[in-house]
Each structure stands twice: as C-alpha cells, then as structure tokens.
Motif scaffolding. Structure first.
Motif, PDB file in Angstrom:
ATOM      1  N   THR A   5      39.947  41.173  20.468  1.00 13.76           N
ATOM      2  CA  THR A   5      40.633  40.339  21.506  1.00 13.76           C
ATOM      3  C   THR A   5      41.007  41.366  22.623  1.00 13.76           C
ATOM      4  N   GLU A   6      41.690  42.542  22.080  1.00 14.22           N
ATOM      5  CA  GLU A   6      42.094  43.500  22.917  1.00 14.22           C
ATOM      6  C   GLU A   6      41.029  44.010  23.954  1.00 14.22           C
ATOM      7  N   HIS A   7      40.056  44.186  23.361  1.00 12.66           N
ATOM      8  CA  HIS A   7      38.772  44.709  24.055  1.00 12.66           C
ATOM      9  C   HIS A   7      38.481  43.561  25.146  1.00 12.66           C
ATOM     10  N   LYS A  10      40.902  43.528  28.136  1.00 16.39           N
ATOM     11  CA  LYS A  10      40.779  44.874  28.848  1.00 16.39           C
ATOM     12  C   LYS A  10      39.470  44.620  29.944  1.00 16.39           C
ATOM     13  N   THR A  11      38.610  43.974  29.118  1.00 12.95           N
ATOM     14  CA  THR A  11      37.234  43.876  30.034  1.00 12.95           C
ATOM     15  C   THR A  11      37.601  42.810  31.124  1.00 12.95           C
ATOM     16  N   ARG A  12      38.163  41.700  30.805  1.00  9.74           N
ATOM     17  CA  ARG A  12      38.450  40.829  31.564  1.00  9.74           C
ATOM     18  C   ARG A  12      39.660  41.346  33.043  1.00  9.74           C
ATOM     19  N   ASP A  13      40.490  41.979  32.347  1.00 10.76           N
ATOM     20  CA  ASP A  13      41.251  42.657  33.441  1.00 10.76           C
ATOM     21  C   ASP A  13      40.586  43.830  34.334  1.00 10.76           C
TER      22      ASP A  13
END
Length: 201
Positions: A5-7, A10-13
């Motif tokens: 979920t964190e990855h 970060k990709t979305r951001d």
C-alpha cells in the motif's frame, strides 16, 4: 509479488506531482497521459491503476497543493505550518508572493498557473479549485486585523476581506508571470506583496 500500500501511495503521489509540474508548464489540454507517465518514469498502463481519467488526476493535483509546504521546495523561507492567526497569514503572503514562487513555474500554485483550465474543467476540478481558494482566504481572514473595532470582527466581514486579499495575491502573481521583462515581473510581485503585508498589519 504484489506492491505494498505504501508503494502504491508513493507511486500515486509521484504521478500527481509530475502532472502538476507539466500542467503548470503547458496547461491541462496540452499534456497527454503518456507524457505525464513518462515524466514519472512509468508506463501508460499504470495510470489506470490510480486514476480513471486525466481530469481526475487534474483534480488530485489541485487538491495536493492544499498540503504544500513552501519550505520543502524553496530555500531560505521561514515557513512553519503550525503557526496560526496573523503569523500564519503573514508567512503565507511572504511565501506566496516570493521571488522563489514567481520563478518556479513548475511549482506554481494552481490558482496562478491554471485558472482558465479550471474554469473549463469538470465539477470535481472546480470543487478542488474552490476548496483551495477558500482555504487560502480562511488563513487570511484569521490573520486580518479589524478595520475599526478592536473587538472580534464579524465572520462575514472577515471572510469578505480574506477573499479580497486572496484575489490580490493570486491576481498579482498571475499578472507578474504574464510578462517576459524580469524587472517588471518582480516590480508587480513586490508591489503586491507590500500592499498585502500592509493589509495584514
């Protein structure tokens, strides 16, 4: 192995930030999904794991600026997001109408860079744009001194003055970025900043 979920966040951001930079440079219409994803170092197929349409991404790019900390991008700024009242309003003016903000095309606030695009955009984009404006006006309303009475200013009056100060700051920067003459651009910025700070007191 599935991404965490964190990855994914970060990709979305990263996609949102790359989109914001490209929208600022070229405008919403002139930027393609392929260009955004390429700028983020990703493939077009990955776009639809995060967003349904380019307009959804546009809205997210506007929303993201609500949490923008100028000190993270522009060196030499004394900006503390925990401040409130007059101190918060004053630092907002100094950062918003700074030379660093004016010169950083990629980092411009959407209200400066994309007003025409937002006016023609979907209701969700317009709502995000509206929320950003109201947030900025609220910061100014909380920091403005009373006109006459030292007692508490009526909320409606404070809101009106906050909107007016927001219009001054945004309008000054929109005009300043319009011209190629660096000295004149800076003159507009400095004049706007001086008046805005005078109004804060």
């Amino acid at each position: 192995m599935p991404y965490t979920t964190e990855h994914k966040q970060k990709t979305r951001d990263r996609i949102v930030e790359c989109a914001r930079e490209l929208f600022n440079r070229k405008g919403f219409v002139s930027v393609s999904i392929d260009e955004i994803m390429g700028h983020a170092g990703l493939t077009r197929g990955g776009f639809y794991n995060h967003f349904k349409t380019k307009e959804d991404l546009f809205a997210e790019a506007v929303i993201a600026f609500q949490n923008f900390n100028p000190a993270d991008r522009w060196e030499g700024l004394d900006f503390d997001p925990t401040r409130c009242g007059k101190a918060h309003a004053k630092q907002m003016i100094q950062a918003y109408l700074s030379r660093s903000h004016l010169d950083d095309i990629d980092g411009h606030c959407p209200m400066i860079a994309l007003p025409s695009d937002a006016a023609r955009a979907s209701p969700r984009v317009k709502q995000a744009y509206f929320d950003l404006l109201v947030r900025m006006a609220g910061i100014f309303a909380d920091g403005l001194p009373p006109l006459d009475n030292p007692d508490d200013m009526p909320k409606e009056k404070a809101h009106q003055r906050g909107l007016a100060l927001t219009a001054l700051c945004v309008g000054g920067m929109v005009l300043a970025r319009t011209f190629d003459d660096a000295a004149f651009r800076n003159e507009i910025r400095e004049a706007t900043q001086a008046l805005a700070l005078e109004l804060i007191g």
